[in-house]
Design an enzyme around this catalytic site. Structure first.
Site, short mmCIF file in Angstrom:
data_model
loop_
_atom_site.label_atom_id
_atom_site.label_comp_id
_atom_site.label_asym_id
_atom_site.label_seq_id
_atom_site.Cartn_x
_atom_site.Cartn_y
_atom_site.Cartn_z
N HIS A 1 20.45 -43.94 42.32
CA HIS A 1 19.80 -44.73 43.52
C HIS A 1 19.82 -45.93 43.67
O HIS A 1 19.40 -46.46 42.57
CB HIS A 1 18.50 -43.91 43.63
CG HIS A 1 18.23 -42.46 43.81
ND1 HIS A 1 18.38 -41.86 44.96
CD2 HIS A 1 18.23 -41.44 42.93
CE1 HIS A 1 18.07 -40.36 44.84
NE2 HIS A 1 18.41 -40.52 43.53
N ARG B 1 23.24 -31.45 42.29
CA ARG B 1 23.74 -32.75 42.43
C ARG B 1 24.71 -33.39 41.64
O ARG B 1 24.47 -33.47 40.56
CB ARG B 1 22.56 -33.75 42.68
CG ARG B 1 21.45 -33.31 43.62
CD ARG B 1 21.42 -33.56 45.03
NE ARG B 1 22.44 -34.71 45.35
CZ ARG B 1 22.49 -35.72 45.67
NH1 ARG B 1 21.38 -36.46 45.44
NH2 ARG B 1 23.35 -36.56 46.01
#
Lengths: 250, 174
Positions: free
Chosen positions: A173, A168
């Site tokens: 987030h 990733r």
């Protein structure tokens, strides 16, 4: 038992879906996106049911206030006895609706891996070090201008098991509330120029290049603090209708 | 302005988004519980459900204080139980199960927003606690997915099926 896909397999799938959607201005990822393999059994196959009711509860939404955050919540580098390892950064921007109006007094929550790419979560078994001085969770309320700001460290990239050698890109987030439940957004903010962008099926689930760019923060030298931190700017625009009567009182 | 795209909540929200008492909107009312299941009928242990609802009189004004904090140590001390905040948040457990304690909303339904690893964009559904004229606007086999089953007094069962034969109705508010 078939062997897990390679990056080359995933690259082909990403390219094929992108070609099929060429020119379409879609904002959000399709929920059925095969390169991100966990979507296979977790997306509805029936079409969504349109719901246009001016009285719908979803056109309003939860409210938050000064009772729901503390001043320390927005500085992820000050939540422990010592300083976390990593590159100290600030991330700030505004939360707006699609008409460009600021979303005021609403909750913004963030979570992220530490500088080594590790989450303090029992299911994260990436053999990178945990940092006793970093949890990686923050909250704040937007100000009257829709503004939010966090101080943190730059998260590291990390591996996952979507396919062989899957990594990733570094991301934070975000969970954001608007004035309506319909405007709810959970997303991920990325860092400019990350070499992992082309390989990541989650970022590439947003098939429109312009929309994908809206997930990438800008480095802003004016926001960097001398001898202290590097500054990033990222504005967030919430989708979805809201009850107009709610705008007045907030 | 063009909206910021959605991305999955991922697998690691568990130490960030859930909070103690997240599913306890009110005491002395009803309990709604169920499972989140995938297209193979397997439980989804890494979903997060959010709930938004009217109070018993039908008011949608909500109130702050869902995440009320202790100003001394920052701990979440939660709702004080006087104001009805209307908002709840519950992660599914290892068995894909969730529980909500609340009061019956004056509007007849509880709005649900579903997040999960493997779900790139959240989904909206509704829990109806009793028959409602809105349900008559849907084909009966679809409407059934929105109606909670009354198991006993004040206890309701509602499963969310992300995919498959029992797939839940999900809404587009446009």
């Amino acid at each position: 038992m078939t062997s897990p896909p390679t990056q080359a397999d995933i690259d082909l799938e990403i390219a094929a879906i992108r070609a099929a959607r060429e020119g379409a201005e879609t904002h959000h990822p399709g929920r059925d996106y095969a390169p991100y393999r966990s979507t296979a059994l977790r997306h509805p196959k029936q079409p969504l049911v349109p719901l246009k009711d001016p009285e719908a509860a979803e056109l309003t939404g939860p409210v938050f206030g000064v009772t729901d955050v503390t001043a320390l919540d927005s500085d992820l580098t000050r939540q422990h006895l010592g300083e976390p390892m990593g590159e100290r950064i600030t991330v700030q921007g505004r939360v707006l609706d699609r008409e460009g109006r600021p979303v005021r007094g609403q909750l913004v929550e963030i979570w992220q891996a530490n500088a080594a790419g590790r989450y303090p979560h029992q299911r994260d078994d990436h053999p990178a070090p945990l940092d006793p001085n970093f949890t990686g969770v923050g909250r704040c309320l937007t100000d009257d201008d829709g503004g939010y700001a966090f101080t943190t460290v730059k998260p590291g990239a990390y591996p996952w098991r979507n396919h062989v050698n899957a990594w990733r890109p570094a991301h934070i987030h975000f969970s954001v509330f608007g004035t309506a439940f319909t405007q709810r957004l959970v997303t991920q903010m990325y860092f400019p120029g990350d070499p992992l962008f082309p390989y990541d099926p989650i970022l590439n689930s947003v098939t429109d290049e312009r929309a994908r760019q809206r997930l990438v923060a800008a480095y802003d030298h004016e926001l960097s603090t001398p001898e202290w931190s590097l500054g990033y700017r990222w504005d967030i625009v919430l989708d979805g209708p809201a009850a107009t009567w709610m705008e007045e009182g907030r | 302005m063009n909206p910021t795209p959605s991305q999955t909540v991922g697998p690691f929200y568990g130490y960030a988004l859930p909070f103690p008492g997240g599913g306890d909107l009110a005491t002395g009312g009803v309990t709604v519980h169920g499972y989140v299941r995938d297209g193979a009928g397997e439980p989804v242990p890494d979903a997060l459900l959010e709930f938004w609802q009217a109070d018993p009189a039908g008011s949608l004004r909500g109130a702050p204080g869902t995440l009320r904090r202790d100003p001394v140590n920052g701990a979440i001390i939660g709702r004080h139980g006087v104001d009805f905040t209307g908002f709840g948040r519950v992660p599914t457990d290892a068995d894909g199960r969730w529980t909500l304690r609340t009061v019956v909303p004056g509007t007849g339904y509880i709005s649900v927003c579903v997040f999960a690893r493997g779900l790139l964009h959240h989904l909206y559904t509704r829990i109806y606690l009793a028959e409602h004229p809105f349900l008559d606007t849907l084909p009966p086999e679809r409407a059934r997915t929105l109606l909670a089953a009354r198991e006993r007094e004040d206890v309701y069962r509602f499963d969310v099926h992300l995919q498959g034969e029992k797939e839940t109705v999900f809404f587009d508010f446009g």
